[in-house]
Design an enzyme around this catalytic site. Structure first.
Site, PDB file in Angstrom:
ATOM      1  N   ASP A 161       0.862  -1.199   0.000  1.00 42.42           N
ATOM      2  CA  ASP A 161       0.000   0.000   0.000  1.00 42.42           C
ATOM      3  C   ASP A 161       0.885   1.230   0.000  1.00 42.42           C
ATOM      4  OD1 ASP A 161      -2.063  -1.752   2.329  1.00 42.42           O
ATOM      5  OD2 ASP A 161      -2.501  -1.365   0.223  1.00 42.42           O
ATOM      6  N   ASP A 215      -7.178  -1.289  -4.483  1.00 38.45           N
ATOM      7  CA  ASP A 215      -8.260  -0.933  -3.550  1.00 38.45           C
ATOM      8  C   ASP A 215      -9.133   0.152  -4.146  1.00 38.45           C
ATOM      9  OD1 ASP A 215      -5.924  -1.139  -0.817  1.00 38.45           O
ATOM     10  OD2 ASP A 215      -7.258  -2.661  -1.621  1.00 38.45           O
TER      11      ASP A 215
END
Ligand SMILES: CCC[C@@H]1OC(=O)[C@@H](C)C[C@H](C)CCCCC(=O)CCC[C@@H](CC)/C=C\C=C(/COC)CC[C@@H](O)[C@@H](O)C[C@H](O)CNC1=O
Length: 160
Positions: free
Chosen positions: A114, A132
């Site tokens: 991330d 995401d």
């Protein structure tokens, strides 16, 4: 046939952008490094998450593999037999692309990379990635499609 080509372009596009962005982060940043893009709003922070959103179910890779395969199976079925509107087709394609993007990380590294770190006011929203974002945008598009369906059904009932 055209709907399949559009979907495949979206799916491959999401996976490509997601994996290239993660590769760039892996190659050019140390874990925990953070680059300010917009003060107090948007940072690029190298982060790893072995869970789902908000770090839920940390480390439960078998669950994630099974869950992702089930989610993908359901979405392919939905796309083939239920996706009549472009909104629904694009939404499903975005979710499939995002799910595969995170699935590749989980299989290769047992965690997800991330790096998109945004602050909403003083709240530091969980650091996420392109996959995401595609997943969330896809979920929103499906939700809009369902709302439109619901409203048009209501109108039809009124006309009867
Ligand atoms: C986005 C789905 C999460 C994604 O699910 C996936 O992979 C799917 C394909 C497979 C999972 C095994 C199952 C889904 C569990 C459901 C869930 O989680 C409900 C979430 C709601 C969601 C609205 C739809 C909110 C938003 C989240 C966040 C912001 O997203 C913009 C925070 C992301 C950060 O916590 C980041 O560290 C997460 C990390 O990257 C791993 N990502 C996942 O597990």
């Amino acid at each position: 046939m055209k709907k399949y080509i559009n979907a495949i372009v979206i799916i491959l596009g999401v996976i490509l952008i997601d994996q290239l962005s993660k590769l760039f982060i892996q190659r050019s940043m140390e874990l925990g490094d953070s680059i300010k893009v917009i003060e107090d709003l948007f940072y690029i922070t190298s982060h790893r998450n072995s869970g789902a959103a908000w770090g839920m179910l940390e480390g439960q890779m078998i669950f994630f593999y099974i869950m992702t395969v089930i989610v993908l199976g359901l979405l392919v079925y939905l796309f083939m037999y239920e996706a009549h509107s472009r909104l629904m087709q694009y939404g499903i394609a975005l979710i499939i692309g995002g799910a595969i993007g995170n699935f590749i990380d989980r299989v290769l590294y047992q965690h997800v990379i991330d790096f998109i770190d945004v602050y909403i006011g003083t709240y530091d929203f969980p650091i996420f990635n392109v996959a995401d974002s595609a997943l969330t945008i896809g979920v929103i598009l499906l939700f809009i499609h369902m709302m439109k369906d619901f409203i048009s059904d209501k109108k039809e009932q009124k006309m009867k």
